[in-house]
Design a protein around this motif. Structure first.
Motif, PDB file in Angstrom:
ATOM      1  N   ALA A   1      -8.533   1.901  -9.092  1.00 29.34           N
ATOM      2  CA  ALA A   1      -8.666   1.097  -7.999  1.00 29.34           C
ATOM      3  C   ALA A   1      -8.570  -0.511  -8.228  1.00 29.34           C
ATOM      4  O   ALA A   1      -9.062  -0.942  -9.158  1.00 29.34           O
ATOM      5  N   HIS A   2      -7.828  -1.264  -7.441  1.00 26.76           N
ATOM      6  CA  HIS A   2      -8.011  -2.626  -7.520  1.00 26.76           C
ATOM      7  C   HIS A   2      -8.145  -3.603  -6.064  1.00 26.76           C
ATOM      8  O   HIS A   2      -8.007  -2.736  -5.266  1.00 26.76           O
ATOM      9  N   GLU A   3      -8.843  -4.723  -6.174  1.00 23.04           N
ATOM     10  CA  GLU A   3      -9.208  -5.381  -5.023  1.00 23.04           C
ATOM     11  C   GLU A   3      -8.282  -6.496  -4.683  1.00 23.04           C
ATOM     12  O   GLU A   3      -7.606  -6.936  -5.502  1.00 23.04           O
ATOM     13  N   HIS A   4      -8.131  -6.517  -3.349  1.00 24.32           N
ATOM     14  CA  HIS A   4      -7.332  -7.817  -2.812  1.00 24.32           C
ATOM     15  C   HIS A   4      -8.473  -8.482  -1.720  1.00 24.32           C
ATOM     16  O   HIS A   4      -8.718  -7.549  -0.702  1.00 24.32           O
ATOM     17  N   ASP A   5      -8.815  -9.674  -1.732  1.00 22.47           N
ATOM     18  CA  ASP A   5      -9.638 -10.183  -0.660  1.00 22.47           C
ATOM     19  C   ASP A   5     -10.793  -9.349  -0.528  1.00 22.47           C
ATOM     20  O   ASP A   5     -11.284  -9.281   0.806  1.00 22.47           O
ATOM     21  N   GLY A   6     -11.568  -8.818  -1.532  1.00 25.80           N
ATOM     22  CA  GLY A   6     -12.443  -7.976  -0.853  1.00 25.80           C
ATOM     23  C   GLY A   6     -12.187  -6.655  -0.673  1.00 25.80           C
ATOM     24  O   GLY A   6     -13.274  -5.768  -0.408  1.00 25.80           O
ATOM     25  N   VAL A   7     -11.064  -6.294  -0.369  1.00 27.65           N
ATOM     26  CA  VAL A   7     -10.799  -4.779  -0.099  1.00 27.65           C
ATOM     27  C   VAL A   7     -10.262  -4.149  -1.302  1.00 27.65           C
ATOM     28  O   VAL A   7      -9.603  -4.324  -1.999  1.00 27.65           O
TER      29      VAL A   7
ATOM     30  N   HIS B   1      -4.899   2.014   0.109  1.00 24.87           N
ATOM     31  CA  HIS B   1      -4.086   2.543  -1.043  1.00 24.87           C
ATOM     32  C   HIS B   1      -3.145   1.421  -1.615  1.00 24.87           C
ATOM     33  O   HIS B   1      -2.553   0.688  -0.845  1.00 24.87           O
ATOM     34  N   TYR B   2      -3.009   1.702  -2.829  1.00 29.33           N
ATOM     35  CA  TYR B   2      -1.658   0.926  -3.530  1.00 29.33           C
ATOM     36  C   TYR B   2      -0.856   1.883  -4.129  1.00 29.33           C
ATOM     37  O   TYR B   2      -1.135   2.800  -4.581  1.00 29.33           O
ATOM     38  N   LEU B   3       0.548   1.618  -4.435  1.00 34.35           N
ATOM     39  CA  LEU B   3       1.509   2.285  -4.310  1.00 34.35           C
ATOM     40  C   LEU B   3       1.440   2.513  -5.991  1.00 34.35           C
ATOM     41  O   LEU B   3       1.809   1.391  -6.635  1.00 34.35           O
TER      42      LEU B   3
ATOM     43  N   ILE C   1      -2.098  -1.065   2.895  1.00 34.52           N
ATOM     44  CA  ILE C   1      -1.049  -0.549   1.747  1.00 34.52           C
ATOM     45  C   ILE C   1      -0.619  -1.500   1.080  1.00 34.52           C
ATOM     46  O   ILE C   1       0.066  -2.650   1.655  1.00 34.52           O
ATOM     47  N   CYS C   2      -0.942  -1.583  -0.257  1.00 32.19           N
ATOM     48  CA  CYS C   2      -0.450  -2.569  -1.209  1.00 32.19           C
ATOM     49  C   CYS C   2       0.644  -1.974  -2.029  1.00 32.19           C
ATOM     50  O   CYS C   2       0.604  -0.839  -2.537  1.00 32.19           O
ATOM     51  N   LEU C   3       1.660  -2.730  -1.866  1.00 29.81           N
ATOM     52  CA  LEU C   3       3.161  -2.130  -2.532  1.00 29.81           C
ATOM     53  C   LEU C   3       3.031  -1.943  -4.146  1.00 29.81           C
ATOM     54  O   LEU C   3       3.602  -1.262  -4.772  1.00 29.81           O
TER      55      LEU C   3
END
Length: 256
Positions: free
Chosen positions: A201-207, A228-230, A249-251
């Motif tokens: 998993a990775h994070e964006h803006d604390g998510v 989720h990320y694709l 959803i992160c592309l």
């Protein structure tokens, strides 16, 4: 126990109509009833629709396996003789309802055998799996699954999900963080095979986002909830309707 009435050499069951044109004497008919005894067993129980019955009566027995178990054998004995028996032949368990005819030769004891279902655990390197402290790739309902993952900056934890017999995810994903020693554990609380994957998993803006797209089914759909990320391009085969609440959803460089 009383089983009916008789008059003039004719027998009548309860509920039968008798035409009376003159004085009529009805004689109660009694027949010895025999007991039906359910013998206790492990991993399940059974019950009958009567605690006693006269010979010739149909008696229905219903089995109730514990969660994660199946009925593999049911049999009835009277005075040392087996009067009914059924055995599992396909590894999928017997039907739970069985009917036998009350025999002439005494009380009947009902026996059942239940077995715990074994479920497949699928995982790939570098994951290691132990079940109740021993290396294994199968488990039964309620077992403790212990997962080990080598230390890595990319791996944040593990994700496990219930699958069909082909290993395709069918249930909700469960994400677990790793301890400092690179370990995580959980009880098997589903009745089915499971797949365990490393969570990159990775994070964006604390998510925190979790992978989506590792199976063929996921490559034709989008998650209805969660973050989720694709991991692959996704081709939708129908309308997309996320559940109420936030869905992220992160592309991740892929397309829908």
């Amino acid at each position: 126990m009383q089983t009916g009435w008789a008059t003039g050499g004719a027998a009548y069951a309860f509920g039968d109509r008798i035409t009376v044109n003159a004085d009529t004497t009805l004689t109660a008919v009694y027949q010895m009833a025999n007991d039906i005894v359910i013998v206790d067993s492990e991993n399940g129980s059974a019950s009958a629709n009567a605690s006693y019955a006269v010979p010739g009566t149909a008696v229905t027995v219903t089995a109730a396996p514990d969660t994660g178990c199946r009925l593999t054998k049911i049999w009835m004995r009277a005075n040392g003789e087996t009067v009914y028996v059924r055995n599992e032949t396909d590894g999928k368990g017997l039907p739970l309802t069985h009917t036998f005819t009350m025999p002439q030769n005494g009380n009947v004891a009902v026996y059942t055998t239940f077995r715990k279902n074994e479920y497949q655990i699928r995982f790939d390197d570098p994951i290691t799996v132990r079940v109740n402290g021993s290396a294994a790739d199968t488990a039964v309902y309620g077992d403790t699954i212990e997962v080990g993952v080598p230390a890595s900056d990319e791996i944040k934890g593990i994700v496990w999900v219930e699958t069909d017999l082909n290993g395709e995810p069918t249930g909700e994903r469960h994400a677990l963080a790793l301890s400092a020693a690179g370990e995580a554990s959980f009880p098997l609380d589903v009745c089915g095979d499971i797949l365990i994957t490393a969570n990159t998993a990775h994070e964006h803006d604390g998510v925190v986002f979790y992978p989506w797209g590792d199976s063929e089914a996921e490559r034709n759909s989008l998650p209805q909830y969660g973050c989720h990320y694709l991991t692959h391009d996704v081709t939708l085969t129908g309308a997309y309707s996320p559940r109420d609440g936030e869905t992220h959803i992160c592309l991740n460089g892929h397309s829908v």
